[in-house]
Design a protein around this motif. Structure first.
Motif, PDB file in Angstrom:
ATOM      1  N   ASN A   1       0.779  -1.218   0.067  1.00  0.00           N
ATOM      2  CA  ASN A   1      -0.187   0.050   0.054  1.00  0.00           C
ATOM      3  C   ASN A   1       0.939   1.337  -0.062  1.00  0.00           C
ATOM      4  O   ASN A   1       0.703   2.017  -0.714  1.00  0.00           O
ATOM      5  CB  ASN A   1      -0.819   0.186   1.163  1.00  0.00           C
ATOM      6  N   CYS A   2       1.791   1.376   1.160  1.00  0.00           N
ATOM      7  CA  CYS A   2       2.785   2.369   0.978  1.00  0.00           C
ATOM      8  C   CYS A   2       4.105   1.919   1.860  1.00  0.00           C
ATOM      9  O   CYS A   2       3.949   1.906   3.049  1.00  0.00           O
ATOM     10  CB  CYS A   2       2.006   3.662   1.726  1.00  0.00           C
TER      11      CYS A   2
ATOM     12  N   ARG B   1      -1.764   3.607   3.043  1.00  0.00           N
ATOM     13  CA  ARG B   1      -2.138   5.072   2.317  1.00  0.00           C
ATOM     14  C   ARG B   1      -2.693   5.963   3.122  1.00  0.00           C
ATOM     15  O   ARG B   1      -3.471   5.594   4.219  1.00  0.00           O
ATOM     16  CB  ARG B   1      -3.079   4.887   0.915  1.00  0.00           C
TER      17      ARG B   1
END
Length: 294
Positions: free
Chosen positions: A171-172, A192
C-alpha cells in the motif's frame, strides 16, 4: 521512572537501568531520517515540514546542516561514507559528494516521476534500495501536492545506476532494513493516507542475486505502526511505534519497548561504539545508551 518495558527476560540484558532516555534536541515540526557520522562525531536528521536538515554534535548542540533541503526525509550513508537522502521536494534520491555537490541517483522510472522517496538503505554491493510512497505529494505539509504517476513501490539502484522495481505489492512501503548478513529484508507498510489499510512489517528472503522471495508478515506494531527501523548486530529489529521503540527478535517476537513521550518516526545506532540509539519523535530527538551495538 523506567523508560523500558520488559516483555521477554532477554530484553533486560539489552538495556541499562542507569542509562536515561535523553531529549537532545527539540522545537521541530516532524523529525525523521537520523543518520550517524562517526568520523565527524555528529548526527544528521531531517525536519521535513520546515524544509531543513540539522546536525547535532555532542557537547555542542544543534545547527542547520542544509536549508532548504528539498523536504528531505530518510537518510543513510553509502559504502564510501557519503550522505544519501530521500527528497520529497525533488521527488528524488540524492547523494552528497565529498566536495558538497549533489548527485541525483534516481528521480523517475520508465519515463514517469517518482512519488516521494521516503527511506533508503545501501547494501554491501553498493546498491541503493529505497521506498517510494505518496506521502510527500498527497498534501503540501511535507512537500508539494502533485499528481501521482507511479504506484508505491520499492526500488533498487544497482552500482551501474540501473533502477529496477523489487517490490510492487505494498500500500505504502516505508522503512527498510537488512539483517546483518543481508539474508533478510524488512519492509514496513504504513498504508495510504486517510485509509484503514493494513500496517505491518514484512520480511523477505534475499537470494544470492538479490532476488526477493517470501514476504510474509513479520510483525504488526501496536500501538501505532512501524515507520523507520534498524537492526542490531545480533539481528534484533528496533522499530518505531506509537508509544516508543519496539525491539523484535529475529523470529518476530516482541522482546521489549523503549517508552518515548512522543510518536517515534525513526531510529539509528551511533555513538563511539554504535551502542547509542538515536530516536526521532514528532518534535524532538532523543538518545539512549544500550547494551547492544548497531
Amino acid at each position: 521512572m523506567s523508560f523500558f518495558e520488559i516483555v521477554d527476560p532477554i530484553f533486560k540484558t539489552f538495556v541499562l537501568g542507569n542509562a536515561p532516555l535523553k531529549e537532545i534536541a527539540t522545537g521541530f515540526d516532524w523529525v525523521e531520517g537520523p543518520v550517524w557520522f562517526g568520523d565527524l562525531n555528529c548526527l544528521v536528521f531531517s525536519d521535513i515540514p520546515n524544509n531543513r536538515m540539522y546536525r547535532w554534535i555532542p557537547e555542542i548542540g544543534t545547527s542547520v546542516f542544509r536549508a532548504p533541503s528539498n523536504f528531505s526525509n530518510g537518510n543513510t550513508r553509502d559504502r564510501q561514507g557519503r550522505l544519501v537522502s530521500c527528497e520529497h521536494g525533488s521527488r528524488s534520491v540524492t547523494r552528497t559528494e565529498t566536495d558538497g555537490s549533489i548527485t541525483v541517483i534516481a528521480d523517475g522510472y520508465q519515463g514517469k516521476r517518482l512519488n516521494s522517496p521516503n527511506d533508503v538503505i545501501v547494501a554491501s554491493d553498493g546498491s541503493i534500495w529505497f521506498s517510494d510512497p505518496h506521502y510527500g505529494i498527497s498534501m503540501d505539509y511535507e512537500g508539494s501536492k502533485a499528481e501521482q504517476e507511479l504506484p508505491c513501490n520499492v526500488y533498487r539502484v544497482d552500482p551501474s545506476g540501473e533502477i529496477t522495481t523489487v517490490l510492487t505489492d505494498f500500500n505504502c512501503p516505508n522503512g527498510l532494513a537488512f539483517s546483518p548478513d543481508e539474508s533478510k529484508l524488512y519492509v514496513a507498510d504504513t498504508g495510504r493516507i486517510f485509509t484503514d489499510d493494513p500496517r505491518h512489517i514484512r520480511a523477505f528472503d534475499v537470494g544470492s542475486d538479490w532476488r526477493l522471495t517470501g514476504g510474509d508478515v513479520f510483525h504488526t506494531i501496536a500501538p501505532g505502526c512501524a515507520d523507520g527501523m534498524r537492526v542490531d548486530s545480533d539481528g534484533n529489529l528496533w522499530s518505531s511505534a506509537g508509544d516508543g521503540v519496539h525491539c523484535l527478535a529475529p523470529d518476530g517476537r516482541l522482546l521489549g519497548k523503549i517508552l518515548v513521550p512522543q510518536t517515534v518516526s525513526n531510529v539509528c545506532f551511533g555513538g563511539r561504539y554504535k551502542h547509542v540509539l538515536f530516536i526521532t519523535a514528532s518534535t524532538s530527538v532523543y538518545s539512549v545508551a544500550l547494551n547492544r551495538r548497531g
